[in-house]
Design a protein around this motif. Sequence first.
Motif, PDB file in Angstrom:
ATOM      1  N   LEU A 107      -0.871 -15.635 -55.026  1.00 43.54           N
ATOM      2  CA  LEU A 107       0.186 -15.784 -55.937  1.00 43.54           C
ATOM      3  C   LEU A 107       1.451 -16.699 -55.219  1.00 43.54           C
ATOM      4  CD1 LEU A 107       0.892 -12.260 -57.490  1.00 43.54           C
ATOM      5  CD2 LEU A 107      -0.384 -14.144 -58.527  1.00 43.54           C
ATOM      6  N   PRO A 108       2.002 -17.549 -56.169  1.00 47.99           N
ATOM      7  CA  PRO A 108       3.083 -18.464 -55.497  1.00 47.99           C
ATOM      8  C   PRO A 108       4.081 -17.513 -55.052  1.00 47.99           C
ATOM      9  CG  PRO A 108       3.058 -18.758 -57.881  1.00 47.99           C
ATOM     10  CD  PRO A 108       1.827 -17.981 -57.502  1.00 47.99           C
ATOM     11  N   ALA A 109       4.737 -17.966 -53.840  1.00 44.97           N
ATOM     12  CA  ALA A 109       5.771 -17.315 -53.342  1.00 44.97           C
ATOM     13  C   ALA A 109       7.006 -18.241 -53.472  1.00 44.97           C
ATOM     14  CB  ALA A 109       5.675 -17.040 -51.775  1.00 44.97           C
ATOM     15  N   GLU A 110       8.164 -17.686 -54.141  1.00 46.98           N
ATOM     16  CA  GLU A 110       9.150 -18.413 -54.317  1.00 46.98           C
ATOM     17  C   GLU A 110       9.915 -18.886 -53.134  1.00 46.98           C
ATOM     18  OE1 GLU A 110      13.538 -18.220 -57.159  1.00 46.98           O
ATOM     19  OE2 GLU A 110      11.976 -16.633 -57.069  1.00 46.98           O
ATOM     20  N   GLY A 111      10.347 -20.106 -53.314  1.00 47.17           N
ATOM     21  CA  GLY A 111      11.207 -20.914 -52.059  1.00 47.17           C
ATOM     22  C   GLY A 111      10.057 -21.265 -51.061  1.00 47.17           C
ATOM     23  N   TRP A 112       8.737 -21.012 -51.099  1.00 50.57           N
ATOM     24  CA  TRP A 112       8.047 -21.529 -50.028  1.00 50.57           C
ATOM     25  C   TRP A 112       7.397 -22.696 -50.463  1.00 50.57           C
ATOM     26  CZ3 TRP A 112       6.872 -19.217 -45.338  1.00 50.57           C
ATOM     27  CH2 TRP A 112       7.693 -18.123 -45.057  1.00 50.57           C
ATOM     28  N   ARG A 113       7.112 -23.754 -49.239  1.00 54.63           N
ATOM     29  CA  ARG A 113       6.172 -24.757 -49.504  1.00 54.63           C
ATOM     30  C   ARG A 113       5.851 -25.403 -48.045  1.00 54.63           C
ATOM     31  NH1 ARG A 113      11.768 -26.047 -50.958  1.00 54.63           N
ATOM     32  NH2 ARG A 113      12.794 -27.402 -49.447  1.00 54.63           N
ATOM     33  N   PRO A 114       4.878 -26.190 -48.076  1.00 54.99           N
ATOM     34  CA  PRO A 114       4.426 -26.777 -46.556  1.00 54.99           C
ATOM     35  C   PRO A 114       5.420 -27.821 -46.001  1.00 54.99           C
ATOM     36  CG  PRO A 114       2.694 -26.843 -48.448  1.00 54.99           C
ATOM     37  CD  PRO A 114       4.082 -26.569 -49.310  1.00 54.99           C
ATOM     38  N   VAL A 115       5.467 -27.912 -44.685  1.00 54.00           N
ATOM     39  CA  VAL A 115       6.275 -28.904 -44.315  1.00 54.00           C
ATOM     40  C   VAL A 115       5.494 -30.191 -44.283  1.00 54.00           C
ATOM     41  CG1 VAL A 115       7.386 -29.540 -42.093  1.00 54.00           C
ATOM     42  CG2 VAL A 115       7.678 -27.131 -42.984  1.00 54.00           C
ATOM     43  N   ARG A 116       6.164 -31.208 -44.715  1.00 51.41           N
ATOM     44  CA  ARG A 116       5.455 -32.481 -44.693  1.00 51.41           C
ATOM     45  C   ARG A 116       5.731 -33.752 -44.089  1.00 51.41           C
ATOM     46  NH1 ARG A 116       0.784 -30.786 -47.093  1.00 51.41           N
ATOM     47  NH2 ARG A 116       0.825 -29.952 -49.150  1.00 51.41           N
ATOM     48  N   VAL A 152       4.432 -24.141 -43.004  1.00 46.27           N
ATOM     49  CA  VAL A 152       5.098 -23.667 -44.124  1.00 46.27           C
ATOM     50  C   VAL A 152       6.328 -23.117 -43.971  1.00 46.27           C
ATOM     51  CG1 VAL A 152       2.889 -23.134 -45.425  1.00 46.27           C
ATOM     52  CG2 VAL A 152       3.697 -21.366 -44.270  1.00 46.27           C
ATOM     53  N   ALA A 153       7.386 -23.326 -44.752  1.00 45.75           N
ATOM     54  CA  ALA A 153       8.515 -22.586 -44.897  1.00 45.75           C
ATOM     55  C   ALA A 153       9.128 -22.177 -45.829  1.00 45.75           C
ATOM     56  CB  ALA A 153       9.553 -23.712 -44.423  1.00 45.75           C
ATOM     57  N   GLY A 154       9.798 -20.841 -45.877  1.00 40.61           N
ATOM     58  CA  GLY A 154      10.590 -20.323 -46.998  1.00 40.61           C
ATOM     59  C   GLY A 154      11.988 -20.419 -46.963  1.00 40.61           C
ATOM     60  N   HIS A 155      12.511 -20.913 -48.197  1.00 42.52           N
ATOM     61  CA  HIS A 155      13.785 -21.526 -48.330  1.00 42.52           C
ATOM     62  C   HIS A 155      14.695 -20.583 -49.130  1.00 42.52           C
ATOM     63  CE1 HIS A 155      11.401 -24.851 -47.241  1.00 42.52           C
ATOM     64  NE2 HIS A 155      12.433 -25.447 -46.499  1.00 42.52           N
ATOM     65  N   ALA A 156      15.965 -20.432 -48.800  1.00 45.03           N
ATOM     66  CA  ALA A 156      16.988 -19.849 -49.701  1.00 45.03           C
ATOM     67  C   ALA A 156      17.168 -20.837 -50.668  1.00 45.03           C
ATOM     68  CB  ALA A 156      18.141 -19.405 -48.942  1.00 45.03           C
ATOM     69  N   ALA A 157      18.106 -20.285 -51.909  1.00 45.82           N
ATOM     70  CA  ALA A 157      18.590 -21.250 -52.693  1.00 45.82           C
ATOM     71  C   ALA A 157      19.325 -22.476 -52.434  1.00 45.82           C
ATOM     72  CB  ALA A 157      19.112 -20.549 -53.870  1.00 45.82           C
ATOM     73  N   ASP A 158      20.005 -22.384 -51.296  1.00 45.14           N
ATOM     74  CA  ASP A 158      20.931 -23.378 -50.656  1.00 45.14           C
ATOM     75  C   ASP A 158      19.965 -24.348 -49.672  1.00 45.14           C
ATOM     76  OD1 ASP A 158      20.599 -21.682 -48.469  1.00 45.14           O
ATOM     77  OD2 ASP A 158      22.887 -21.073 -48.285  1.00 45.14           O
ATOM     78  N   GLY A 159      18.688 -23.994 -49.619  1.00 47.78           N
ATOM     79  CA  GLY A 159      18.238 -25.013 -48.795  1.00 47.78           C
ATOM     80  C   GLY A 159      17.928 -24.245 -47.310  1.00 47.78           C
ATOM     81  N   ARG A 160      18.683 -23.218 -47.040  1.00 49.46           N
ATOM     82  CA  ARG A 160      18.354 -22.762 -45.395  1.00 49.46           C
ATOM     83  C   ARG A 160      16.856 -22.059 -45.313  1.00 49.46           C
ATOM     84  NH1 ARG A 160      20.643 -18.065 -45.069  1.00 49.46           N
ATOM     85  NH2 ARG A 160      21.279 -18.029 -47.142  1.00 49.46           N
ATOM     86  N   ALA A 190       7.924 -13.146 -44.608  1.00 49.71           N
ATOM     87  CA  ALA A 190       7.112 -14.354 -44.106  1.00 49.71           C
ATOM     88  C   ALA A 190       5.821 -13.994 -44.012  1.00 49.71           C
ATOM     89  CB  ALA A 190       7.335 -14.351 -42.766  1.00 49.71           C
ATOM     90  N   TRP A 191       5.301 -12.885 -44.154  1.00 46.03           N
ATOM     91  CA  TRP A 191       3.914 -12.578 -44.529  1.00 46.03           C
ATOM     92  C   TRP A 191       3.436 -12.762 -45.816  1.00 46.03           C
ATOM     93  CZ3 TRP A 191       0.535 -12.241 -40.943  1.00 46.03           C
ATOM     94  CH2 TRP A 191       0.735 -11.846 -39.836  1.00 46.03           C
ATOM     95  N   THR A 192       4.594 -12.738 -46.739  1.00 48.44           N
ATOM     96  CA  THR A 192       4.300 -12.875 -48.405  1.00 48.44           C
ATOM     97  C   THR A 192       4.055 -14.354 -48.324  1.00 48.44           C
ATOM     98  OG1 THR A 192       5.383 -10.934 -48.803  1.00 48.44           O
ATOM     99  CG2 THR A 192       4.980 -12.578 -50.607  1.00 48.44           C
ATOM    100  N   GLY A 193       4.977 -15.290 -47.780  1.00 49.95           N
ATOM    101  CA  GLY A 193       4.878 -16.482 -48.128  1.00 49.95           C
ATOM    102  C   GLY A 193       3.609 -17.068 -47.294  1.00 49.95           C
ATOM    103  N   ALA A 194       3.222 -16.589 -46.230  1.00 49.07           N
ATOM    104  CA  ALA A 194       2.159 -17.321 -45.277  1.00 49.07           C
ATOM    105  C   ALA A 194       1.031 -17.013 -46.135  1.00 49.07           C
ATOM    106  CB  ALA A 194       2.084 -16.570 -44.072  1.00 49.07           C
TER     107      ALA A 194
END
Length: 233
Positions: A107-116, A152-160, A190-194
């Motif tokens: 399932l998609p994890a909100e705020g998570w995306r690959p580093v490009r 991969v990185a998980g981000h807060a709404a403000d981008g942190r 982090a486990w959820t996002g990974a």
Amino acid sequence: MITEAELLAHAVRNNADWCAAMCRAHGLTGTFGPRAWTSPRRAPLYYPDAVTLTEDATAADLLPGIDRTAPGASVKDSHARLDLTAEGFRLLFEAQWIHRPAPVSPLPAEGWRPVRTADDLAAWALAWSGGDADEAALFRPALLADPTTTIVAGHAADGRILGGAVLTESAGVTGISNLFTTDGVPASYAWTGALAHAAPGLPVVGYESGEDLDAALAAGFGTLGPLRVWLAR
């Protein structure tokens, strides 16, 4: 169905592949032999100079292929079978290989995306290192071109950046390493996002110790067996 012994062998090879990828990003070329991987030049910070691949690997499979001209060489004893004290090493730490079944449809994890991009990798690395620029320099842009590696990185709404991980897809499994969180965020984030970025159909593996192992077990992982890391005096 794959046995635990086979899965352990895949986890060991996958981790050695990640170590080799990190070395390549630093311009270093290691060698895969029948029982071990070795780097003739000193590996990057936190990475071993040799990794055993089989239970029957011996010191003779490892030590001639690494640089021991100065203290600090390290060996990952993937099956916790070696005693390298007589060779001038001390036990640095012990850990457990971990595994969980292949994701069927992550399932998609909100705020998570690959580093490009290189800039995004630099920000990820600073978050991983807690702001230590010297340690952050470990992660070089060449990693972004490695076909087996996804960061991969998980981000807060403000981008942190709130968390991250490295995924290595090789040896028929997905390995997860360098998992971290920031700002007191629980490891479960982090486990959820990974896991959301793990390849469907491939078992997920890695290794952890201490509280990090507890967090992995809480995320649904089981253990496969011990490993040890040795450091030359």
